[in-house]
Write a protein that holds these residues in place. Sequence first.
Motif, PDB file in Angstrom:
ATOM      1  N   ALA A 167       0.716  -1.128   0.060  1.00 20.90           N
ATOM      2  CA  ALA A 167      -0.080  -0.174   0.047  1.00 20.90           C
ATOM      3  C   ALA A 167       0.801   1.286  -0.018  1.00 20.90           C
ATOM      4  O   ALA A 167       0.676   2.244  -0.753  1.00 20.90           O
ATOM      5  N   ILE A 168       2.074   1.229   0.847  1.00 25.23           N
ATOM      6  CA  ILE A 168       2.702   2.322   0.625  1.00 25.23           C
ATOM      7  C   ILE A 168       3.934   2.291  -0.386  1.00 25.23           C
ATOM      8  O   ILE A 168       4.628   3.270  -0.317  1.00 25.23           O
ATOM      9  N   GLY A 169       3.588   1.634  -1.251  1.00 24.86           N
ATOM     10  CA  GLY A 169       4.354   1.728  -2.512  1.00 24.86           C
ATOM     11  C   GLY A 169       5.703   0.655  -2.671  1.00 24.86           C
ATOM     12  O   GLY A 169       6.521   0.818  -3.570  1.00 24.86           O
ATOM     13  N   ARG A 210       7.057  -2.348  -4.690  1.00 27.57           N
ATOM     14  CA  ARG A 210       6.922  -3.148  -5.855  1.00 27.57           C
ATOM     15  C   ARG A 210       6.824  -4.495  -5.711  1.00 27.57           C
ATOM     16  O   ARG A 210       7.619  -4.984  -4.606  1.00 27.57           O
ATOM     17  N   ARG A 229      10.127  -6.133  -5.007  1.00 26.64           N
ATOM     18  CA  ARG A 229      10.873  -5.952  -3.744  1.00 26.64           C
ATOM     19  C   ARG A 229      10.360  -6.736  -2.592  1.00 26.64           C
ATOM     20  O   ARG A 229      11.186  -7.514  -2.059  1.00 26.64           O
ATOM     21  N   PRO A 281      -3.048  -6.580  -1.960  1.00 26.95           N
ATOM     22  CA  PRO A 281      -2.981  -5.667  -0.720  1.00 26.95           C
ATOM     23  C   PRO A 281      -4.212  -5.567  -0.312  1.00 26.95           C
ATOM     24  O   PRO A 281      -4.328  -5.314   1.409  1.00 26.95           O
ATOM     25  N   ILE A 282      -5.518  -5.573  -0.811  1.00 24.81           N
ATOM     26  CA  ILE A 282      -6.805  -5.434  -0.142  1.00 24.81           C
ATOM     27  C   ILE A 282      -7.076  -6.476   0.970  1.00 24.81           C
ATOM     28  O   ILE A 282      -7.261  -6.040   1.869  1.00 24.81           O
ATOM     29  N   LEU A 292      -5.673   0.695  -4.941  1.00 27.96           N
ATOM     30  CA  LEU A 292      -5.258  -0.658  -4.394  1.00 27.96           C
ATOM     31  C   LEU A 292      -6.197  -1.583  -5.264  1.00 27.96           C
ATOM     32  O   LEU A 292      -5.823  -2.934  -4.964  1.00 27.96           O
ATOM     33  N   ASP A 339       0.948  -2.713 -12.580  1.00 29.10           N
ATOM     34  CA  ASP A 339       1.312  -2.880 -11.096  1.00 29.10           C
ATOM     35  C   ASP A 339       2.471  -1.907 -10.793  1.00 29.10           C
ATOM     36  O   ASP A 339       2.069  -1.372  -9.764  1.00 29.10           O
ATOM     37  N   ASP A 340       3.518  -1.867 -11.190  1.00 26.21           N
ATOM     38  CA  ASP A 340       4.565  -0.922 -10.843  1.00 26.21           C
ATOM     39  C   ASP A 340       4.206   0.534 -10.819  1.00 26.21           C
ATOM     40  O   ASP A 340       4.476   1.407  -9.915  1.00 26.21           O
ATOM     41  N   ALA A 347       1.988   1.063  -7.798  1.00 24.69           N
ATOM     42  CA  ALA A 347       2.941   1.239  -6.518  1.00 24.69           C
ATOM     43  C   ALA A 347       3.365   2.506  -6.525  1.00 24.69           C
ATOM     44  O   ALA A 347       3.635   3.014  -5.562  1.00 24.69           O
ATOM     45  N   LYS A 348       4.037   2.993  -7.657  1.00 20.24           N
ATOM     46  CA  LYS A 348       4.753   4.333  -7.680  1.00 20.24           C
ATOM     47  C   LYS A 348       3.775   5.365  -7.285  1.00 20.24           C
ATOM     48  O   LYS A 348       3.945   6.457  -6.569  1.00 20.24           O
ATOM     49  N   ARG A 393       0.934   5.055  -5.574  1.00 16.87           N
ATOM     50  CA  ARG A 393       0.888   4.962  -4.083  1.00 16.87           C
ATOM     51  C   ARG A 393       1.797   5.541  -3.334  1.00 16.87           C
ATOM     52  O   ARG A 393       1.606   6.172  -2.253  1.00 16.87           O
ATOM     53  N   ASN A 394       2.823   5.425  -3.751  1.00 12.14           N
ATOM     54  CA  ASN A 394       4.213   5.700  -3.068  1.00 12.14           C
ATOM     55  C   ASN A 394       4.440   7.203  -3.118  1.00 12.14           C
ATOM     56  O   ASN A 394       4.704   7.784  -1.886  1.00 12.14           O
ATOM     57  N   PHE A 409      -1.636   6.909   2.758  1.00 14.53           N
ATOM     58  CA  PHE A 409      -2.514   6.188   3.633  1.00 14.53           C
ATOM     59  C   PHE A 409      -2.778   6.118   5.048  1.00 14.53           C
ATOM     60  O   PHE A 409      -1.487   6.403   5.917  1.00 14.53           O
ATOM     61  N   PRO A 466       8.263   4.263   3.480  1.00 10.40           N
ATOM     62  CA  PRO A 466       8.040   4.890   1.711  1.00 10.40           C
ATOM     63  C   PRO A 466       8.980   5.232   1.135  1.00 10.40           C
ATOM     64  O   PRO A 466       9.271   5.217  -0.113  1.00 10.40           O
ATOM     65  N   LEU A 473      12.192   4.485   1.459  1.00 10.96           N
ATOM     66  CA  LEU A 473      13.121   3.254   0.951  1.00 10.96           C
ATOM     67  C   LEU A 473      12.588   3.010  -0.617  1.00 10.96           C
ATOM     68  O   LEU A 473      13.119   2.825  -1.416  1.00 10.96           O
ATOM     69  N   TYR A 474      11.116   2.727  -0.678  1.00  9.39           N
ATOM     70  CA  TYR A 474      10.604   2.210  -1.812  1.00  9.39           C
ATOM     71  C   TYR A 474      10.596   3.267  -3.108  1.00  9.39           C
ATOM     72  O   TYR A 474      10.850   2.973  -4.158  1.00  9.39           O
TER      73      TYR A 474
END
Lengths: 418, 239
Positions: free
Chosen positions: A331-333, A335, A338, A411-412, B55, B75-76, B79-80, B82-83, B88, B108, B110-111
Amino acid sequence: MLENIKLSFHGIWSHKMRSVLTMLGIIIGIAAIIAIVSTIKGNSEMIKSSLIGANTNVVTVTLYQGEWAYDMTWNGNPEGILPIEQDTVEELEKLEGVEKVSLYNSRENIDSTVYYQNTAFTGGVYGIDDSYFELYGYTLNYGREFIGSDYEKRRKVAILDATAAASIFPGKSPIGEILEISGEPFTVVGVVSQNTTTAPNINSVQDYYLYVGNTNGKLFLTNAIWPMVFRFDEVQSAAVKAVNTDAMTTAGKKVEDALNEKMNLSAETDYIFKSQDLMEQAKKLQDMSNATNQQLIWIAGISLLVGGIGVMNIMLVTVTERTQEIGLKKAIGARKRRILAQFLTEAAVLTSFGGVLGVIFGVVAANVLSQIMGIPTGISIPAMLIAVAFSVCIGLIFGYLPARKAANLNPIDALRSE
Amino acid sequence: MILELKDVYKEYTRGKMAVPVLKDISLQVEDGSYIAIMGPSGSGKTTLMNLVGCLDVPTSGQVLIDGVDISTQNDDQMAKLRNTFIGFVFQHFHLLQEMDALENVALPLLYAGVPAKERRARAEEALKKVGLEDRLRFKPSQLSGGQCQRVAIARAMVTGPRLLLADEPTGALDTASGEQVMEIFSQLNEQGMTIVMITHEPSIAACAKQIYHIRDGEIRMDGQERPGRQPDEKIEEVE
Ligand SMILES: Nc1ncnc2c1ncn2[C@@H]1O[C@H](COP(=O)(O)OP(=O)(O)OP(=O)(O)O)[C@@H](O)[C@H]1O
Ligand SMILES: [Mg+2]
């Protein structure tokens, strides 16, 4: 990546008990393989150093009947084969790579010829000349060696090796004791033993088995008295001392060819002189012990497989337990890659830890084995590195499925589970 | 328009049955808005939040984040988004127990590929903003619920997102801690951050400038835009 490894260590440490149990299969598997490999290596090295050279550089040329060394004990002298004459010896010594040739008679497994107070000596009996001991690297323990007059006067004297001395005369000195050989009284004048400063002096496969099998030892007579005890005109073996270790094989071959030519022996005849190709034989013995150990390695491999499945199982449990963590990270990103890397690293760190522990236990086990059973061991650094690398691979292979499961978690759903 | 929902329809399949949760939701959220979404339990609030938070994707219809249709993103890319674009805040904080406050907040970053030194500095700064500069090395188990939620808010805003999504952020907190959280939200909103918050409590919803209600899969706005209650004001009965 470094972050992942650090966190993995943290995880392993915070679940010590579980981690150790998970690693157990890997530890046992790797330990077993290291122990076996060490034993193989030790064995191989022992065989090699025992068989080849052993700093005497002597090759034995003996008469063979087909595949087997001819043993006079059972069959008597083979028909048509004459003893080697002294002139021939001088000719042989002129051959390339040959330094010295000494002839001797032998009976490898006598059982009712030599008695001490009605007890039969079973072992090998050798009729030797005055250079045999020197050639084969024997030294005198006590008493005396054969002297010139023993040969000239055909004295009934005998020398024992340490093994024979210990088996016939346990706990007392054999010097001056009388042995009955073919009904004749022989006086024991000395005890010799082979040079063991470096390695046991083993010059043939038979010797090797004798050495390993720890038989009853050897009894030496002069070759001058031999015909009176056994038979006249018995065929001898030749001990060929080569100029150096590398020349051993060729020197042996040369002498073998010369003898065969002289007596009209060839591959077509029943009998033939053969030199022990020691390199070849050492290799054969090594292969033999390797083959048995290879099977053990397979068994250890199965234990590794089971260990790997154990790791997979625990990793799957871990992923389920940490569903929320995974969901949050996504959720916080984080991938997919990772998350995958994180769990793969965890599995690999876990198994490599197991691998290192396995190597340590394996080395300890190998040393304990060598202490208890007298098996030599040789610790091989490459084997240790391969073992650890291999356990990392196990982690990656068996960690892949759980790691992929983690990476693909929705993630949900992951955040909902509470 | 920072966020736009066009005819969003979402159903879940339970066994062989398709259960519609959101039916035909259209919503436009301007940059800098502060909205609250209310509705009975099971009405689909969290479902809506998941769609907005990249999500999940709608069964049909479009969710546009800053003009970008999320169904076109892989997906990626999601993710970006969300980051960096979204922060959230959850009812149950979802902090990682084995990490301390600082590490949780820095995660976050780190990601996002931020180097370690900068991660630390920015995480410290974010924690300062929520008033936890003296709790940097505390683990979640050593913090109160309100403090945990403030760590979670720091984590949500550390990457500097433009949209903050909060699903019942005060649901697990006592009134005082809840008010603290609302205060932080108001501040963030004043600084220009768009906030979408789900809540059951009318007094909390009153802090937002706009209130929406979800019922039977449909959304409707509750009156006109208003200034929003100041959290430190005396709490009155709304509704
Ligand atoms: N992953 C899912 N699979 C199937 N059904 C789901 C799923 N997620 C939610 N639902 C269903 O969708 C409906 C709406 O759920 P949602 O979590 O959005 O409600 P909510 O408004 O957030 O409720 P609450 O106020 O209790 O948090 C519920 O009936 C729920 O059972
Ligand atoms: Mg909900």
